[in-house]
Structure formats: C-alpha cells, structure tokens
Scaffold this motif. Structure first.
Motif, PDB file in Angstrom:
ATOM      1  N   ASP A  89       0.639  -1.368  -0.051  1.00 11.88           N
ATOM      2  CA  ASP A  89      -0.138   0.060  -0.145  1.00 11.88           C
ATOM      3  C   ASP A  89       0.898   1.154   0.157  1.00 11.88           C
ATOM      4  O   ASP A  89       0.347   2.455  -0.406  1.00 11.88           O
ATOM      5  CB  ASP A  89      -1.068  -0.021   1.304  1.00 11.88           C
ATOM      6  CG  ASP A  89      -0.525  -0.249   2.631  1.00 11.88           C
ATOM      7  OD1 ASP A  89       1.077  -0.316   2.621  1.00 11.88           O
ATOM      8  OD2 ASP A  89      -0.956  -0.031   3.426  1.00 11.88           O
ATOM      9  N   TRP A 117      -3.824   8.801  -0.870  1.00 10.72           N
ATOM     10  CA  TRP A 117      -4.540   7.473  -0.991  1.00 10.72           C
ATOM     11  C   TRP A 117      -5.776   7.476  -1.485  1.00 10.72           C
ATOM     12  O   TRP A 117      -6.784   8.063  -0.589  1.00 10.72           O
ATOM     13  CB  TRP A 117      -4.066   6.522   0.124  1.00 10.72           C
ATOM     14  CG  TRP A 117      -2.663   6.247   0.317  1.00 10.72           C
ATOM     15  CD1 TRP A 117      -1.672   6.807   0.114  1.00 10.72           C
ATOM     16  CD2 TRP A 117      -2.337   5.397   1.229  1.00 10.72           C
ATOM     17  NE1 TRP A 117      -0.337   6.381   0.430  1.00 10.72           N
ATOM     18  CE2 TRP A 117      -0.707   5.638   1.162  1.00 10.72           C
ATOM     19  CE3 TRP A 117      -2.847   4.419   1.836  1.00 10.72           C
ATOM     20  CZ2 TRP A 117       0.026   4.587   1.893  1.00 10.72           C
ATOM     21  CZ3 TRP A 117      -2.021   3.452   2.879  1.00 10.72           C
ATOM     22  CH2 TRP A 117      -0.533   3.539   2.778  1.00 10.72           C
ATOM     23  N   HIS A 119      -8.752   4.925  -3.893  1.00  7.91           N
ATOM     24  CA  HIS A 119      -9.254   3.856  -4.276  1.00  7.91           C
ATOM     25  C   HIS A 119      -8.144   3.554  -5.501  1.00  7.91           C
ATOM     26  O   HIS A 119      -7.568   2.537  -5.544  1.00  7.91           O
ATOM     27  CB  HIS A 119     -10.670   3.567  -4.694  1.00  7.91           C
ATOM     28  CG  HIS A 119     -10.997   2.004  -4.747  1.00  7.91           C
ATOM     29  ND1 HIS A 119     -11.798   1.374  -3.922  1.00  7.91           N
ATOM     30  CD2 HIS A 119     -10.752   1.236  -5.735  1.00  7.91           C
ATOM     31  CE1 HIS A 119     -11.911   0.158  -4.618  1.00  7.91           C
ATOM     32  NE2 HIS A 119     -11.299  -0.025  -5.758  1.00  7.91           N
ATOM     33  N   GLU A 120      -8.435   4.530  -6.551  1.00 12.93           N
ATOM     34  CA  GLU A 120      -7.553   4.261  -7.679  1.00 12.93           C
ATOM     35  C   GLU A 120      -6.238   4.403  -7.687  1.00 12.93           C
ATOM     36  O   GLU A 120      -5.368   3.644  -8.000  1.00 12.93           O
ATOM     37  CB  GLU A 120      -8.078   5.427  -8.536  1.00 12.93           C
ATOM     38  CG  GLU A 120      -7.585   5.473 -10.100  1.00 12.93           C
ATOM     39  CD  GLU A 120      -8.008   4.086 -10.564  1.00 12.93           C
ATOM     40  OE1 GLU A 120      -9.121   3.527 -10.308  1.00 12.93           O
ATOM     41  OE2 GLU A 120      -7.120   3.635 -11.303  1.00 12.93           O
ATOM     42  N   LEU A 122      -4.301   3.508  -4.678  1.00 12.99           N
ATOM     43  CA  LEU A 122      -3.772   2.000  -4.231  1.00 12.99           C
ATOM     44  C   LEU A 122      -4.087   1.028  -5.226  1.00 12.99           C
ATOM     45  O   LEU A 122      -2.801   0.430  -5.372  1.00 12.99           O
ATOM     46  CB  LEU A 122      -4.674   1.812  -3.055  1.00 12.99           C
ATOM     47  CG  LEU A 122      -4.700   2.504  -1.867  1.00 12.99           C
ATOM     48  CD1 LEU A 122      -5.830   2.567  -0.775  1.00 12.99           C
ATOM     49  CD2 LEU A 122      -3.214   2.248  -1.051  1.00 12.99           C
ATOM     50  N   ARG A 123      -5.094   1.056  -6.307  1.00 12.84           N
ATOM     51  CA  ARG A 123      -5.127   0.049  -7.161  1.00 12.84           C
ATOM     52  C   ARG A 123      -3.856  -0.161  -7.990  1.00 12.84           C
ATOM     53  O   ARG A 123      -3.546  -1.042  -8.383  1.00 12.84           O
ATOM     54  CB  ARG A 123      -6.569   0.001  -7.876  1.00 12.84           C
ATOM     55  CG  ARG A 123      -7.452  -0.869  -7.429  1.00 12.84           C
ATOM     56  CD  ARG A 123      -8.662  -0.845  -8.586  1.00 12.84           C
ATOM     57  NE  ARG A 123      -8.321  -1.613  -9.571  1.00 12.84           N
ATOM     58  CZ  ARG A 123      -8.448  -2.985  -9.624  1.00 12.84           C
ATOM     59  NH1 ARG A 123      -9.318  -3.455  -8.733  1.00 12.84           N
ATOM     60  NH2 ARG A 123      -8.148  -3.901 -10.495  1.00 12.84           N
ATOM     61  N   MET A 154     -10.766   1.488   3.201  1.00 19.30           N
ATOM     62  CA  MET A 154     -10.691   1.450   1.763  1.00 19.30           C
ATOM     63  C   MET A 154      -9.477   0.708   1.291  1.00 19.30           C
ATOM     64  O   MET A 154      -9.594  -0.126   0.350  1.00 19.30           O
ATOM     65  CB  MET A 154     -10.359   3.033   1.697  1.00 19.30           C
ATOM     66  CG  MET A 154      -9.736   3.165   0.072  1.00 19.30           C
ATOM     67  SD  MET A 154      -9.630   5.081  -0.227  1.00 19.30           S
ATOM     68  CE  MET A 154      -8.057   5.448   0.917  1.00 19.30           C
ATOM     69  N   SER A 155      -8.365   0.679   2.196  1.00 17.54           N
ATOM     70  CA  SER A 155      -7.330  -0.203   1.780  1.00 17.54           C
ATOM     71  C   SER A 155      -7.875  -1.702   1.693  1.00 17.54           C
ATOM     72  O   SER A 155      -7.066  -2.532   0.883  1.00 17.54           O
ATOM     73  CB  SER A 155      -6.298   0.080   2.841  1.00 17.54           C
ATOM     74  OG  SER A 155      -5.634   1.346   2.762  1.00 17.54           O
ATOM     75  N   GLU A 157     -10.722  -3.177   1.207  1.00 11.54           N
ATOM     76  CA  GLU A 157     -11.499  -3.103   0.047  1.00 11.54           C
ATOM     77  C   GLU A 157     -10.598  -3.214  -1.373  1.00 11.54           C
ATOM     78  O   GLU A 157     -10.810  -4.230  -2.021  1.00 11.54           O
ATOM     79  CB  GLU A 157     -12.535  -1.869  -0.119  1.00 11.54           C
ATOM     80  CG  GLU A 157     -13.563  -2.105  -1.154  1.00 11.54           C
ATOM     81  CD  GLU A 157     -14.570  -0.806  -1.197  1.00 11.54           C
ATOM     82  OE1 GLU A 157     -14.793  -0.537   0.022  1.00 11.54           O
ATOM     83  OE2 GLU A 157     -14.516  -0.330  -2.126  1.00 11.54           O
ATOM     84  N   VAL A 158      -9.749  -2.679  -1.227  1.00  7.96           N
ATOM     85  CA  VAL A 158      -8.779  -2.380  -2.497  1.00  7.96           C
ATOM     86  C   VAL A 158      -8.176  -3.786  -2.564  1.00  7.96           C
ATOM     87  O   VAL A 158      -7.972  -4.591  -3.604  1.00  7.96           O
ATOM     88  CB  VAL A 158      -7.889  -1.195  -2.705  1.00  7.96           C
ATOM     89  CG1 VAL A 158      -6.776  -1.506  -4.115  1.00  7.96           C
ATOM     90  CG2 VAL A 158      -8.755  -0.111  -2.936  1.00  7.96           C
ATOM     91  N   GLU A 161     -10.151  -6.974  -3.796  1.00  8.83           N
ATOM     92  CA  GLU A 161     -10.515  -6.911  -5.005  1.00  8.83           C
ATOM     93  C   GLU A 161      -9.077  -7.379  -5.527  1.00  8.83           C
ATOM     94  O   GLU A 161      -9.183  -8.314  -6.711  1.00  8.83           O
ATOM     95  CB  GLU A 161     -10.485  -5.423  -5.805  1.00  8.83           C
ATOM     96  CG  GLU A 161     -11.973  -4.678  -5.391  1.00  8.83           C
ATOM     97  CD  GLU A 161     -11.803  -3.353  -5.762  1.00  8.83           C
ATOM     98  OE1 GLU A 161     -12.409  -2.514  -5.388  1.00  8.83           O
ATOM     99  OE2 GLU A 161     -10.964  -2.969  -6.557  1.00  8.83           O
ATOM    100  N   LEU A 162      -7.927  -7.149  -5.165  1.00  8.51           N
ATOM    101  CA  LEU A 162      -6.553  -7.524  -6.106  1.00  8.51           C
ATOM    102  C   LEU A 162      -6.435  -8.765  -5.609  1.00  8.51           C
ATOM    103  O   LEU A 162      -5.854  -9.674  -6.485  1.00  8.51           O
ATOM    104  CB  LEU A 162      -5.676  -6.774  -5.557  1.00  8.51           C
ATOM    105  CG  LEU A 162      -5.528  -5.160  -6.613  1.00  8.51           C
ATOM    106  CD1 LEU A 162      -4.824  -4.068  -5.897  1.00  8.51           C
ATOM    107  CD2 LEU A 162      -5.390  -5.288  -7.972  1.00  8.51           C
TER     108      LEU A 162
END
Ligand SMILES: [Zn+2]
Length: 445
Positions: A89, A117, A119-120, A122-123, A154-155, A157-158, A161-162
């Motif tokens: 992160d 930071w 969402h985008e 971090l992704r 948020m972190s 959640e990202v 996804e990954l």
C-alpha cells in the motif's frame, strides 16, 4: 548446452521437465534413488500434466511415450518464492514522497503520503508491485496494510479486489498494521473485526512505545495481553513489527514471548525485524531466544531496508549492519524467513519485489553462504509454513506447477548473476508478462 533463451515451454502445460536440478529444500522428501550434490540439489525429472506436478522422479527414469520433453540440461529449477513481509500500500510513490534515510522520515513521509491515497491510487500502485513480483517468480505475498481508522476500510477493500483478481498467479495475505498503542482504545476491537471479516492477520508495531522504563513496560505488557486476546477470540494469527531500533532499552521481544506463553496463545506468531536482539548482551540474547522458541515464535528478517535505515548518522559511516541475530536464531531451531519489506516509498527508495535479489543480498549481509541451501529455504518452504500457503515455496506432487528455471547449474552460479533471464512458470505455463513500465505510475504523481 542449449542457450537458455531457446528453452521452450509447451503452451498446453503438459510435459516432462527433464534433467532439472532442484535444491532439496523445495521437496517434501528426496525421491528414492536420488543423491543430492554437494550443495544439496537433486537431479530430477518432473512430470507436469495440465498445469500440475504429476510426478517427481530420479533423472533418467524411463518414461511412457507421448509427453513432450523439456530438457533443461542440469539447470537449477526452483519452486516460485514467497515474500513474507511487504508494504504494497505504501510502495511506488517516489518521487512524490522521498525518504531521508531515517526511521522518523519514514514515519512522517508515510503520514503525509497517506493523504493522497484513494481507491484508484492504491489499485494502481499495488497492481504495479504485484506485476513486478509475478514477473520475478514470486507467487505469494503477505503485505501489511496501514490500518488507521481513516483509511482502513478503503485499503482492505482494494486489497480484497486485487486478491481475487490475482488468485492463481500471486496469492495474497494482508496484515492489519497499527501502532500497538491503538489497542488502548475501542478501535483495536473494530480493527480485529475488520481483519477477521477480511480473512487477514492481526498486526501491530511495538516501536510506538519507544524507549521504556518500568511504567512503559507495564503498559506494553497490558497492550500485548489486549492484542493477543482480541486475536485469540477471533482465531487470528498475528504478525508484528518488533524492535526496529538500535535502542537496547526498547527491547520488547522478551515481553512478547512472555505474553504469548502467559496467554496460551494458539495462533501463529510472527515477529518481524527484532534488530536490537543483535545488540543486547549475549546472556540476554540467549535467554530471549530460548523464550521465543518456547513460545513458538517465528521470525521474519528484512535486511535490505534495515541496512539502509539503521545506524545512519550524518557524516559518519555506519558501524552496524542493522540486522537481527539470524545465525543464533537458526541455531536454536527457530524458523526465520527473509522478506523484502518496503519498496520505493518513504522508508526505502529501492526494490522491485524481486525476492531473488533480496535473497542474494541477504546471503552476503548475513554470511549465509555455508550452506547456500539454508538461505534458499528462507524464501521458500520456511515462509510457506509460517503463512500456511502450501501452493508456493515447494514442489509437491499434486500441487500447481510453479517453477523458476535459471541459467545456472549450481547455487554458486545462481548467486553470482542477477538472473534477469530467469524463466517463470505458473500452472505449467510460461509467464510472459513483462515488468511494468515506470511511466505507468506517472498518473499517480
Ligand atoms: Zn515492515
């Protein structure tokens, strides 16, 4: 000998990888009839079927017809590797954050950068790090996630996804990281709940406690009890940042071991860094290591950022390597894994999530060359057991065919070059994804 770049891996993922030389540390057991060489590597033929390891045989075992043969002519074949301790992160933020080489600079630089930071953001940055790792032959990463109340949801959640997107290529685990002092408040339980919901590991850093005396000592003891109780109630493993300090009066490791024993904690305990263990008087070191063994604590050492950060004073050459007492821990039979840690962030400006590079540096920093194979285990089977991820770090019958094929026949040859031409195989197929270009990060700057 055929040129390394001419080796072809059949695209359908079924073949015989013939005349491989595999360090025995990557095997559950050495097959009958196989005699390891002086470095502990085994001459093997590995049958790969539909992306999985179907058989591990002594080189030259007669084969049934039909399977294509990939003759690697005695080259080193490794399992793909694990990185047990990273900070995905925080990574890939240079030059928008620049480290000044100090621990305080790392802290304040990260604090400032966290404000950017999203969402985008971090992704993009985490994805970049994962692509580096995958191309280098890393198939499992445990990352710490800064889990302050403002950004934790948020972190995570990202990360979720990954983790789903990368499953089958790079397996991911996350640790909820906060200063241990956060467990004074109700947020400790909230974070433990989030970690449990997300299938993660509970983390904390002792460094916020600082140099301590009797009163701080008592506070640390109470915080450790709270931390372990929250983890225990939720069936979580724990992974802590411990004693990232040259201050021998901020030595929390024995208190952690005592807390694990006192609380009869059943989960896995991983202690990262523990660098001042190398500076405390020998009797104290021996007592502490014995206590850690009794408590079943495993260790992670991250020498590359520690060599950079520790014992740095203006105008003065460092006198200390900044790393923990690895030989003494290993001699006590304690599991020690090597991790990469920070990568191109406010703590450490270098790195590319290349665990082989970390290993090569570690061998030199710790003098772990005799035997080499013990160091190799520290980025393969040792972390695989600690993080309970059997699909990486070992070559096992029935497991996924995940290998790294090197243009080197011996571990010495392997350790002497950067191995930029290594061939990475995932699920039996060659990984052809290139390293991401730095220009892809331009939008985050
Ligand atoms: Zn770390």
């Amino acid at each position: 000998m055929a040129r390394h770049q001419d080796i072809e891996i059949p695209a359908q993922g079924s073949y015989m990888l013939a005349r491989a030389r595999v360090p025995a540390v990557f095997l559950a057991s050495v097959p009958q009839g196989v005699v390891p060489d002086a470095e502990g590597s085994c001459p093997l033929d590995i049958r790969v079927e539909h992306g999985r390891v179907a058989a591990i045989l002594p080189t030259g075992t007669p084969q049934a017809e039909g399977l294509p043969v990939v003759d690697v002519e005695g080259r080193q074949v490794w399992a793909t590797l694990l990185d047990i301790h990273t900070h995905l992160d925080k990574g890939q933020v240079i030059p928008r954050a620049m480290p000044d080489g100090t621990l305080d600079g790392g802290m304040t630089g990260t604090f400032e950068d966290r404000k950017r930071w999203t969402h985008e953001d971090l992704r993009t940055r985490i994805g970049f790090g994962l692509r580096c790792a995958y191309a280098h032959g890393v198939s499992m990463i445990r990352t710490h996630l800064d889990s302050q109340e403002a950004n934790a949801e948020m972190s995570w959640e990202v990360f979720a996804e990954l983790r789903a997107e990368w499953a089958g290529r790079v397996e991911l685990q996350a640790v909820g990281l906060v200063p241990l002092t956060f467990f004074r408040t109700d947020y400790g339980a909230k974070l433990a709940d989030l970690v449990q919901r997300s299938g993660g590991v509970l983390g904390g850093t002792t460094d916020a406690i600082g140099h301590y005396d009797g009163a701080k000592n008592e506070e640390l003891v109470a915080l450790l009890d709270k931390f372990l109780t929250l983890a225990s109630e939720r069936g979580l493993d724990v992974d802590m940042h411990v004693d990232q300090s040259e201050d021998v009066n901020a030595f929390s490791l024995p208190l952690i071991a005592e807390a694990v024993l006192r609380n009869r904690f059943r989960g896995r305990v991983l202690a990262g860094h523990c660098v001042n263990l190398a500076l405390v008087p020998e009797p104290s070191m021996a007592r502490t290591i014995a206590l850690c063994r009794e408590a079943g604590i495993a260790f992670a050492t991250m020498p590359t950022p520690m060599v950079y950060l520790q014992d740095r004073k203006p105008g003065r050459t460092p006198r200390w390597r900044g790393v923990t007492a690895v030989h003494e821990l290993l001699d006590a039979g304690i599991p020690v894994a090597i991790g990469g840690d920070n990568c191109r962030d406010a703590w450490f400006p270098f790195g590319d999530h290349d665990v082989l590079d970390t290993l090569q540096q570690s061998v030199r920093i710790f003098q772990l060359d005799n035997p080499f194979s013990r160091a190799v285990a520290m980025v393969g089977p040792v972390p695989s057991d600690i993080v309970r991820e059997p699909s990486a770090g070992r070559i096992v019958v029935g497991g996924p065919a995940r290998f790294i094929l090197f243009a080197a026949r011996t571990l010495n040859e392997l350790m002497c070059r950067p191995q930029s031409d290594r061939i990475v195989i995932n699920q039996g197929k060659r990984v052809t994804d290139p390293l991401p270009d730095y220009s892809e990060l331009d939008a985050t700057m």
